[in-house]
Design a protein around this motif. Structure first.
Motif, PDB file in Angstrom:
ATOM      1  N   CYS A  12       0.492  -1.541   0.088  1.00  0.00           N
ATOM      2  CA  CYS A  12       0.443   0.006  -0.266  1.00  0.00           C
ATOM      3  C   CYS A  12       0.819   0.946  -0.049  1.00  0.00           C
ATOM      4  O   CYS A  12       2.142   0.903   0.034  1.00  0.00           O
ATOM      5  N   GLY A  13       0.103   2.443  -0.089  1.00  0.00           N
ATOM      6  CA  GLY A  13       1.143   3.267  -0.602  1.00  0.00           C
ATOM      7  C   GLY A  13      -0.249   4.598   0.273  1.00  0.00           C
ATOM      8  O   GLY A  13      -1.280   4.338   0.133  1.00  0.00           O
ATOM      9  N   GLU A  14      -0.240   5.718   0.845  1.00  0.00           N
ATOM     10  CA  GLU A  14      -0.462   6.994   1.380  1.00  0.00           C
ATOM     11  C   GLU A  14      -0.193   7.795   0.390  1.00  0.00           C
ATOM     12  O   GLU A  14       0.680   8.467   0.326  1.00  0.00           O
ATOM     13  N   VAL A  15      -1.274   8.674   0.335  1.00  0.00           N
ATOM     14  CA  VAL A  15      -1.594  10.005  -0.835  1.00  0.00           C
ATOM     15  C   VAL A  15      -2.100  11.057  -0.381  1.00  0.00           C
ATOM     16  O   VAL A  15      -3.005  10.933   0.336  1.00  0.00           O
ATOM     17  N   ALA A  16      -0.349  11.863  -0.740  1.00  0.00           N
ATOM     18  CA  ALA A  16      -0.989  13.408  -0.190  1.00  0.00           C
ATOM     19  C   ALA A  16      -0.462  14.321  -1.190  1.00  0.00           C
ATOM     20  O   ALA A  16      -0.390  13.926  -2.136  1.00  0.00           O
ATOM     21  N   PRO A  17      -1.172  15.501  -0.945  1.00  0.00           N
ATOM     22  CA  PRO A  17      -1.443  16.165  -2.005  1.00  0.00           C
ATOM     23  C   PRO A  17       0.481  16.178  -3.183  1.00  0.00           C
ATOM     24  O   PRO A  17       1.098  17.105  -4.085  1.00  0.00           O
ATOM     25  N   SER A  18       1.971  16.040  -1.145  1.00  0.00           N
ATOM     26  CA  SER A  18       2.756  16.956  -1.380  1.00  0.00           C
ATOM     27  C   SER A  18       4.072  15.438  -1.705  1.00  0.00           C
ATOM     28  O   SER A  18       5.137  15.462  -3.161  1.00  0.00           O
ATOM     29  N   GLU A  19       3.326  14.246  -1.871  1.00  0.00           N
ATOM     30  CA  GLU A  19       4.084  13.184  -1.139  1.00  0.00           C
ATOM     31  C   GLU A  19       2.562  12.141  -1.965  1.00  0.00           C
ATOM     32  O   GLU A  19       2.116  11.949  -0.897  1.00  0.00           O
ATOM     33  N   LEU A  20       3.510  10.569  -2.484  1.00  0.00           N
ATOM     34  CA  LEU A  20       3.455   9.431  -1.975  1.00  0.00           C
ATOM     35  C   LEU A  20       4.538   8.491  -1.306  1.00  0.00           C
ATOM     36  O   LEU A  20       5.013   8.808  -1.884  1.00  0.00           O
ATOM     37  N   ARG A  21       4.136   8.119  -0.268  1.00  0.00           N
ATOM     38  CA  ARG A  21       4.430   7.316   0.839  1.00  0.00           C
ATOM     39  C   ARG A  21       4.496   5.845   0.051  1.00  0.00           C
ATOM     40  O   ARG A  21       3.759   5.604   1.181  1.00  0.00           O
ATOM     41  N   LEU A  22       5.080   5.437   0.447  1.00  0.00           N
ATOM     42  CA  LEU A  22       4.379   3.560  -0.168  1.00  0.00           C
ATOM     43  C   LEU A  22       5.648   2.582   1.291  1.00  0.00           C
ATOM     44  O   LEU A  22       6.574   2.928   1.762  1.00  0.00           O
ATOM     45  N   TYR A  23       5.063   1.679   1.565  1.00  0.00           N
ATOM     46  CA  TYR A  23       5.419   1.057   2.313  1.00  0.00           C
ATOM     47  C   TYR A  23       5.857  -0.478   2.697  1.00  0.00           C
ATOM     48  O   TYR A  23       5.120  -1.026   1.316  1.00  0.00           O
ATOM     49  N   ALA A  24       6.868  -1.204   3.112  1.00  0.00           N
ATOM     50  CA  ALA A  24       7.088  -2.281   2.822  1.00  0.00           C
ATOM     51  C   ALA A  24       8.395  -3.819   3.827  1.00  0.00           C
ATOM     52  O   ALA A  24       8.657  -2.177   4.844  1.00  0.00           O
ATOM     53  N   GLY A  25       7.866  -4.161   4.271  1.00  0.00           N
ATOM     54  CA  GLY A  25       8.320  -4.446   4.948  1.00  0.00           C
ATOM     55  C   GLY A  25       9.203  -6.631   5.484  1.00  0.00           C
ATOM     56  O   GLY A  25       8.610  -6.520   4.769  1.00  0.00           O
ATOM     57  N   ALA A  26       9.835  -6.382   6.677  1.00  0.00           N
ATOM     58  CA  ALA A  26      10.190  -8.171   6.409  1.00  0.00           C
ATOM     59  C   ALA A  26      10.252  -8.577   8.151  1.00  0.00           C
ATOM     60  O   ALA A  26      10.954  -7.823   8.588  1.00  0.00           O
ATOM     61  N   GLY A  27      10.363  -9.891   7.858  1.00  0.00           N
ATOM     62  CA  GLY A  27      10.021  -9.834   9.192  1.00  0.00           C
ATOM     63  C   GLY A  27      11.694 -10.793   8.821  1.00  0.00           C
ATOM     64  O   GLY A  27      12.642 -11.390   8.696  1.00  0.00           O
ATOM     65  N   ILE A  28      12.762 -10.383  10.719  1.00  0.00           N
ATOM     66  CA  ILE A  28      13.905 -10.427  10.451  1.00  0.00           C
ATOM     67  C   ILE A  28      13.886 -11.847  11.781  1.00  0.00           C
ATOM     68  O   ILE A  28      13.052 -12.050  12.853  1.00  0.00           O
ATOM     69  N   VAL A  29      14.315 -12.544  11.173  1.00  0.00           N
ATOM     70  CA  VAL A  29      13.983 -14.203  13.024  1.00  0.00           C
ATOM     71  C   VAL A  29      16.094 -14.693  12.820  1.00  0.00           C
ATOM     72  O   VAL A  29      16.063 -14.023  11.611  1.00  0.00           O
ATOM     73  N   GLN A  30      16.309 -15.888  13.393  1.00  0.00           N
ATOM     74  CA  GLN A  30      17.685 -16.654  12.850  1.00  0.00           C
ATOM     75  C   GLN A  30      17.763 -16.864  11.960  1.00  0.00           C
ATOM     76  O   GLN A  30      16.752 -17.582  11.408  1.00  0.00           O
ATOM     77  N   GLY A  31      19.389 -16.428  11.428  1.00  0.00           N
ATOM     78  CA  GLY A  31      19.433 -17.179   9.965  1.00  0.00           C
ATOM     79  C   GLY A  31      18.721 -16.044   8.981  1.00  0.00           C
ATOM     80  O   GLY A  31      19.597 -16.181   7.557  1.00  0.00           O
ATOM     81  N   SER A  32      18.204 -14.896   8.904  1.00  0.00           N
ATOM     82  CA  SER A  32      17.867 -13.587   8.598  1.00  0.00           C
ATOM     83  C   SER A  32      19.089 -13.202   7.878  1.00  0.00           C
ATOM     84  O   SER A  32      20.397 -12.974   9.146  1.00  0.00           O
ATOM     85  N   THR A  33      19.123 -12.169   7.134  1.00  0.00           N
ATOM     86  CA  THR A  33      20.621 -11.873   6.236  1.00  0.00           C
ATOM     87  C   THR A  33      20.329 -10.096   6.251  1.00  0.00           C
ATOM     88  O   THR A  33      19.318 -10.390   5.490  1.00  0.00           O
ATOM     89  N   PRO A  34      21.001  -9.025   6.700  1.00  0.00           N
ATOM     90  CA  PRO A  34      20.779  -7.928   5.828  1.00  0.00           C
ATOM     91  C   PRO A  34      19.993  -7.793   5.087  1.00  0.00           C
ATOM     92  O   PRO A  34      19.384  -6.982   4.188  1.00  0.00           O
ATOM     93  N   GLU A  35      21.420  -8.502   3.605  1.00  0.00           N
ATOM     94  CA  GLU A  35      21.191  -8.556   2.919  1.00  0.00           C
ATOM     95  C   GLU A  35      19.427  -8.666   2.175  1.00  0.00           C
ATOM     96  O   GLU A  35      18.370  -8.666   1.007  1.00  0.00           O
ATOM     97  N   ALA A  36      19.421  -9.715   1.843  1.00  0.00           N
ATOM     98  CA  ALA A  36      18.051 -11.380   2.185  1.00  0.00           C
ATOM     99  C   ALA A  36      16.859  -9.681   2.669  1.00  0.00           C
ATOM    100  O   ALA A  36      16.153 -10.167   1.606  1.00  0.00           O
TER     101      ALA A  36
END
Length: 389
Positions: A331-355
């Motif tokens: 999703c994204g939040e649309v305002a007059p000056s900008e569109l802000r897009l969002y995404a997240g990732a679940g970090i657990v044991q075995g995760s790597t920053p790059e992945a």
């Protein structure tokens, strides 16, 4: 309809919504948006738009929420033929920068290593400047249309949010989420938690191989299991039967594979309302982490930008307490000056920053693709009569 922000907001909101529906005319429903955490005001309203809060169509369990007023028809009747852009749009600005997001993932892994949490979900955003503030609501409408074309099985939503300040225009949250938190019909409760993700591939053989690898991934299955275990623990006291498959299955969007577990339950009588249940379960480890309180504290420390309604809830509830609540992802939040897009990732044991950074890039691609589509069909905003050209 609102409740004071801070601890207890979600519970108070569900109670207020139930009370308001009991005092309302027949066919009234509550629709709206609940934020990720209780520091942001929830935004619900009563409406008599029967059949529009939950319209049957070709989409499985589709949810479409429209608030205050429907978005402008697309394209605007006054718009002329599409004209080429005078100059390329400015590039999106990541928040935090990629290096800072990777550093936050490392901090989260340190917290996992020391036993503070077992999982934490870290989000990042892209800020897309909008040079013409007059056309932002038309862009929101075009984004919704583009998402409908690109994500035929998703739950579409478009919600007009509260004005951040009295003099500001109201932003619009637009998205196509793959995830249902819950749906209640009488005493039947269904949930479809998603956790564990891998990108799809245009080559069918590679695509099948990536899906199979996700299904066998120890790291992704552990990430998914935290969500399932938390839901089992929270649902058990209010359910007379609870059917949770032992193994996850695959769920596909146009760009991603997810691990999914379809859950069915029969609620004890008197059954809690769909909104009361949603507020009791939210936020799940799918969007916050485990254990919830510690993960939420880590999110507040490591994420520089407030999530607001990203990874919150969108949905509706009727006077019987039945309803459908989805998680605000892709999703994204649309305002007059900008569109802000969002995404997240679940970090657990075995995760790597790059992945984990790559996972957020793959998730952001859904909205970025819709934005490209919307811009290709967005006519220039007509210049008001008498205004300088």
């Amino acid at each position: 309809m609102s409740a004071p922000t801070g601890p207890g907001q979600f519970h108070a909101l569900a109670t207020a919504a139930e009370r308001a529906l009991r005092a309302s005319p027949p066919s009234t429903v509550v629709v709206g948006a609940i934020p990720f955490d209780e520091s942001t005001p929830a935004h619900l309203l009563l409406t008599g738009l029967k059949g529009r809060a939950h319209r049957p169509d070709s989409r499985p369990e589709a949810v479409r929420v429209f608030q205050e007023a429907f978005l402008p028809r697309w394209p605007p009747a006054s718009a002329a033929a599409v004209a080429p852009a005078a100059e390329p749009p400015p590039p999106p600005a990541p928040e935090p920068p990629p290096s800072a997001y990777r550093a936050a993932v490392r901090d989260a892994l340190d917290a996992i290593e020391t036993g503070i949490v077992t999982k934490v979900v870290l989000a990042r955003t892209l800020r897309v400047p909008l040079p013409d503030s007059r056309s932002y609501r038309h862009l929101a409408s075009a984004l919704l249309s583009a998402l409908a074309r690109q994500e035929p099985a998703a739950h579409l939503f478009s919600v007009t949010l509260p004005r951040p300040h009295r003099d500001n225009a109201a932003p619009v949250l637009v998205g196509a989420t793959p995830e249902t938190l819950l749906r209640r019909t009488g005493d039947l409760l269904t949930l479809t938690p998603l956790a564990g993700t891998t990108p799809r591939h245009p080559n069918p053989a590679r695509d099948r191989a990536q899906a199979a690898a996700l299904l066998q991934s120890t790291k992704d299955r552990a990430e998914h299991q935290y969500v399932v275990d938390a839901l089992r623990q929270l649902l058990h006291p209010v359910c007379q039967t609870l059917d949770i498959p032992a193994e996850p299955r695959l769920h596909a969007t146009s760009r991603l594979w997810h691990l999914a577990t379809p859950i069915r339950a029969r609620l004890r009588r008197p059954a809690p309302s769909s909104l009361a249940l949603a507020c009791a379960l939210h936020p799940t480890p799918a969007v916050c982490g485990s254990p919830t309180t510690r993960a939420a504290a880590l999110v507040r420390t490591l994420e520089p930008a407030p999530r607001r309604y990203f990874s919150g809830l969108i949905g509706w509830m009727n006077q019987a307490g039945d309803g459908h609540w989805v998680i605000a992802l892709r999703c994204g939040e649309v305002a007059p000056s900008e569109l802000r897009l969002y995404a997240g990732a679940g970090i657990v044991q075995g995760s790597t920053p790059e992945a984990e950074f790559a996972e957020t890039e793959a998730k952001l691609a859904t909205m970025l693709g819709a934005l490209d589509d919307a811009r290709s069909t967005t006519p220039p905003c007509p210049t008001p009569t008498g205004a300088p050209r």
